[in-house]
Design a protein around this motif. Structure first.
Motif, PDB file in Angstrom:
ATOM      1  N   MET A   1      -3.932  61.759  15.568  1.00  0.00           N
ATOM      2  CA  MET A   1      -2.768  61.218  14.882  1.00  0.00           C
ATOM      3  C   MET A   1      -2.878  59.706  14.925  1.00  0.00           C
ATOM      4  SD  MET A   1       1.293  61.899  15.426  1.00  0.00           S
ATOM      5  CE  MET A   1       1.666  60.752  16.742  1.00  0.00           C
ATOM      6  N   ALA A   2      -3.029  59.095  13.761  1.00  0.00           N
ATOM      7  CA  ALA A   2      -3.142  57.638  13.663  1.00  0.00           C
ATOM      8  C   ALA A   2      -1.754  57.023  13.665  1.00  0.00           C
ATOM      9  CB  ALA A   2      -3.886  57.263  12.392  1.00  0.00           C
ATOM     10  N   VAL A   3      -1.639  55.889  14.369  1.00  0.00           N
ATOM     11  CA  VAL A   3      -0.386  55.153  14.429  1.00  0.00           C
ATOM     12  C   VAL A   3      -0.720  53.696  14.147  1.00  0.00           C
ATOM     13  CG1 VAL A   3       1.604  54.576  15.850  1.00  0.00           C
ATOM     14  CG2 VAL A   3       0.438  56.738  16.208  1.00  0.00           C
ATOM     15  N   THR A   4      -0.047  53.104  13.151  1.00  0.00           N
ATOM     16  CA  THR A   4      -0.350  51.711  12.820  1.00  0.00           C
ATOM     17  C   THR A   4       0.878  50.965  12.326  1.00  0.00           C
ATOM     18  OG1 THR A   4      -1.813  50.240  11.573  1.00  0.00           O
ATOM     19  CG2 THR A   4      -1.096  52.254  10.467  1.00  0.00           C
ATOM     20  N   ALA A   5       0.902  49.691  12.649  1.00  0.00           N
ATOM     21  CA  ALA A   5       1.998  48.826  12.182  1.00  0.00           C
ATOM     22  C   ALA A   5       1.678  48.231  10.822  1.00  0.00           C
ATOM     23  CB  ALA A   5       2.239  47.705  13.187  1.00  0.00           C
ATOM     24  N   TYR A   6       0.430  48.240  10.445  1.00  0.00           N
ATOM     25  CA  TYR A   6      -0.008  47.581   9.220  1.00  0.00           C
ATOM     26  C   TYR A   6      -0.229  48.607   8.132  1.00  0.00           C
ATOM     27  CZ  TYR A   6      -0.644  44.033  12.722  1.00  0.00           C
ATOM     28  OH  TYR A   6      -0.426  43.177  13.765  1.00  0.00           O
ATOM     29  N   ALA A   7       0.854  49.175   7.655  1.00  0.00           N
ATOM     30  CA  ALA A   7       0.761  50.233   6.659  1.00  0.00           C
ATOM     31  C   ALA A   7       0.810  49.627   5.261  1.00  0.00           C
ATOM     32  CB  ALA A   7       1.889  51.234   6.851  1.00  0.00           C
ATOM     33  N   GLY A   8      -0.336  49.408   4.682  1.00  0.00           N
ATOM     34  CA  GLY A   8      -0.424  48.880   3.332  1.00  0.00           C
ATOM     35  C   GLY A   8      -0.792  49.971   2.352  1.00  0.00           C
ATOM     36  N   LYS A   9      -0.781  49.615   1.086  1.00  0.00           N
ATOM     37  CA  LYS A   9      -1.125  50.571   0.035  1.00  0.00           C
ATOM     38  C   LYS A   9      -2.547  51.074   0.255  1.00  0.00           C
ATOM     39  CE  LYS A   9      -1.056  50.972  -4.986  1.00  0.00           C
ATOM     40  NZ  LYS A   9      -0.185  52.120  -5.095  1.00  0.00           N
ATOM     41  N   GLY A  10      -2.711  52.366   0.286  1.00  0.00           N
ATOM     42  CA  GLY A  10      -4.025  52.969   0.455  1.00  0.00           C
ATOM     43  C   GLY A  10      -4.441  53.166   1.901  1.00  0.00           C
ATOM     44  N   ASP A  11      -3.690  52.604   2.854  1.00  0.00           N
ATOM     45  CA  ASP A  11      -4.077  52.758   4.265  1.00  0.00           C
ATOM     46  C   ASP A  11      -4.074  54.217   4.699  1.00  0.00           C
ATOM     47  OD1 ASP A  11      -4.522  50.091   4.635  1.00  0.00           O
ATOM     48  OD2 ASP A  11      -2.674  49.700   5.747  1.00  0.00           O
ATOM     49  N   GLU A  12      -3.032  54.946   4.342  1.00  0.00           N
ATOM     50  CA  GLU A  12      -2.971  56.343   4.763  1.00  0.00           C
ATOM     51  C   GLU A  12      -4.157  57.124   4.207  1.00  0.00           C
ATOM     52  OE1 GLU A  12      -0.080  60.254   5.011  1.00  0.00           O
ATOM     53  OE2 GLU A  12       0.708  58.424   4.095  1.00  0.00           O
TER      54      GLU A  12
ATOM     55  N   SER B   1       3.640  55.512  10.877  1.00  0.00           N
ATOM     56  CA  SER B   1       3.676  54.053  10.843  1.00  0.00           C
ATOM     57  C   SER B   1       4.628  53.517  11.911  1.00  0.00           C
ATOM     58  CB  SER B   1       4.070  53.551   9.456  1.00  0.00           C
ATOM     59  OG  SER B   1       5.345  54.028   9.107  1.00  0.00           O
ATOM     60  N   LYS B   2       4.294  52.332  12.409  1.00  0.00           N
ATOM     61  CA  LYS B   2       5.150  51.633  13.372  1.00  0.00           C
ATOM     62  C   LYS B   2       6.062  50.691  12.604  1.00  0.00           C
ATOM     63  CE  LYS B   2       1.370  51.130  16.666  1.00  0.00           C
ATOM     64  NZ  LYS B   2       0.551  50.115  17.307  1.00  0.00           N
ATOM     65  N   PRO B   3       7.244  50.431  13.103  1.00  0.00           N
ATOM     66  CA  PRO B   3       7.785  51.021  14.330  1.00  0.00           C
ATOM     67  C   PRO B   3       8.041  52.510  14.122  1.00  0.00           C
ATOM     68  CG  PRO B   3       9.471  49.739  13.228  1.00  0.00           C
ATOM     69  CD  PRO B   3       8.188  49.530  12.468  1.00  0.00           C
ATOM     70  N   ILE B   4       7.774  53.275  15.149  1.00  0.00           N
ATOM     71  CA  ILE B   4       7.873  54.726  15.011  1.00  0.00           C
ATOM     72  C   ILE B   4       9.310  55.189  15.043  1.00  0.00           C
ATOM     73  CG2 ILE B   4       5.610  55.126  16.046  1.00  0.00           C
ATOM     74  CD1 ILE B   4       7.286  56.206  18.542  1.00  0.00           C
ATOM     75  N   SER B   5       9.546  56.275  14.363  1.00  0.00           N
ATOM     76  CA  SER B   5      10.768  57.047  14.537  1.00  0.00           C
ATOM     77  C   SER B   5      10.436  58.046  15.640  1.00  0.00           C
ATOM     78  CB  SER B   5      11.111  57.787  13.242  1.00  0.00           C
ATOM     79  OG  SER B   5      11.858  58.939  13.529  1.00  0.00           O
TER      80      SER B   5
ATOM     81  N   PHE C   1       7.649  60.995  15.360  1.00  0.00           N
ATOM     82  CA  PHE C   1       6.498  60.965  16.268  1.00  0.00           C
ATOM     83  C   PHE C   1       6.367  62.304  16.995  1.00  0.00           C
ATOM     84  CE2 PHE C   1       4.634  60.078  20.441  1.00  0.00           C
ATOM     85  CZ  PHE C   1       3.478  59.387  20.094  1.00  0.00           C
ATOM     86  N   VAL C   2       7.453  62.748  17.611  1.00  0.00           N
ATOM     87  CA  VAL C   2       7.434  64.003  18.368  1.00  0.00           C
ATOM     88  C   VAL C   2       7.166  65.189  17.443  1.00  0.00           C
ATOM     89  CG1 VAL C   2       8.851  65.574  19.766  1.00  0.00           C
ATOM     90  CG2 VAL C   2       8.881  63.102  20.215  1.00  0.00           C
ATOM     91  N   ASP C   3       7.794  65.204  16.281  1.00  0.00           N
ATOM     92  CA  ASP C   3       7.557  66.300  15.324  1.00  0.00           C
ATOM     93  C   ASP C   3       6.104  66.336  14.865  1.00  0.00           C
ATOM     94  OD1 ASP C   3      10.206  67.059  15.499  1.00  0.00           O
ATOM     95  OD2 ASP C   3      10.794  66.169  13.571  1.00  0.00           O
ATOM     96  N   SER C   4       5.505  65.166  14.636  1.00  0.00           N
ATOM     97  CA  SER C   4       4.094  65.106  14.219  1.00  0.00           C
ATOM     98  C   SER C   4       3.182  65.640  15.312  1.00  0.00           C
ATOM     99  CB  SER C   4       3.698  63.676  13.857  1.00  0.00           C
ATOM    100  OG  SER C   4       4.383  63.250  12.713  1.00  0.00           O
ATOM    101  N   VAL C   5       3.454  65.247  16.561  1.00  0.00           N
ATOM    102  CA  VAL C   5       2.670  65.745  17.696  1.00  0.00           C
ATOM    103  C   VAL C   5       2.795  67.266  17.784  1.00  0.00           C
ATOM    104  CG1 VAL C   5       2.551  65.806  20.225  1.00  0.00           C
ATOM    105  CG2 VAL C   5       2.719  63.612  19.031  1.00  0.00           C
ATOM    106  N   ASP C   6       4.027  67.763  17.765  1.00  0.00           N
ATOM    107  CA  ASP C   6       4.248  69.210  17.866  1.00  0.00           C
ATOM    108  C   ASP C   6       3.593  69.967  16.714  1.00  0.00           C
ATOM    109  OD1 ASP C   6       5.679  68.800  20.204  1.00  0.00           O
ATOM    110  OD2 ASP C   6       7.646  68.978  19.234  1.00  0.00           O
ATOM    111  N   GLY C   7       3.674  69.409  15.512  1.00  0.00           N
ATOM    112  CA  GLY C   7       3.057  70.057  14.353  1.00  0.00           C
ATOM    113  C   GLY C   7       1.543  70.159  14.484  1.00  0.00           C
ATOM    114  N   LEU C   8       0.922  69.088  14.969  1.00  0.00           N
ATOM    115  CA  LEU C   8      -0.533  69.122  15.161  1.00  0.00           C
ATOM    116  C   LEU C   8      -0.923  70.127  16.243  1.00  0.00           C
ATOM    117  CD1 LEU C   8      -1.508  65.369  14.873  1.00  0.00           C
ATOM    118  CD2 LEU C   8      -2.214  67.227  13.354  1.00  0.00           C
ATOM    119  N   LEU C   9      -0.184  70.144  17.322  1.00  0.00           N
ATOM    120  CA  LEU C   9      -0.487  71.080  18.405  1.00  0.00           C
ATOM    121  C   LEU C   9      -0.282  72.536  17.960  1.00  0.00           C
ATOM    122  CD1 LEU C   9       0.994  69.223  21.479  1.00  0.00           C
ATOM    123  CD2 LEU C   9      -1.411  69.457  20.820  1.00  0.00           C
TER     124      LEU C   9
END
Length: 121
Positions: free
Chosen positions: A76-87, A100-104, A108-116
């Motif tokens: 799971m990538a986490v970044t503060a510099y979310a520009g066009k095309g970054d994802e 993206s940071k700042p995280i919600s 964040f927790v839902d993304s972790v749980d979904g991946l697991l």
């Protein structure tokens, strides 16, 4: 969980959140040791900051996915510099999720749980 983040406050926040939800964590602030730490720790998930000193998080994602022992570990990538095309670039490197940071906290927790959940099915 292997948490790769060079900002100490974010590193603590991510680890504390994960621990509060019952996950064991290992914190890594230096991208140069990520592969060794991942091989030793055998994480169920890697939380990867993209903008790190010395080595890019994108390069680390590619290296993890190219490693036969680690290729199956979701990232799971986490970044503060979310520009066009970054994802798109981050997902093309092999990350299964992107926050993206700042995280919600809930996202964040839902993304972790979904991946697991995907890994354990």
């Amino acid at each position: 969980m292997l948490v790769v983040e060079d900002n100490e406050l974010n590193l603590k926040l991510f680890c504390d959140l994960l621990k509060a939800h019952g996950h064991e964590t290992r914190a890594v602030s230096d991208g140069r040791v990520v592969l060794d730490e991942a091989r030793a720790f055998r994480p169920d998930l890697v939380i990867m900051d993209i903008h790190l000193p010395h080595i890019s998080g994108l390069d680390l994602i590619v290296a993890l996915k190219d490693d036969a022992e680690l290729a199956g570990v979701p990232v799971m990538a986490v970044t503060a510099y979310a520009g066009k095309g970054d994802e798109d670039r981050i997902r093309a490197a092999g990350a299964e999720a992107y926050v993206s940071k700042p995280i919600s906290v809930m996202k964040f927790v839902d993304s972790v749980d979904g991946l697991l959940d995907r890994v354990t099915q």
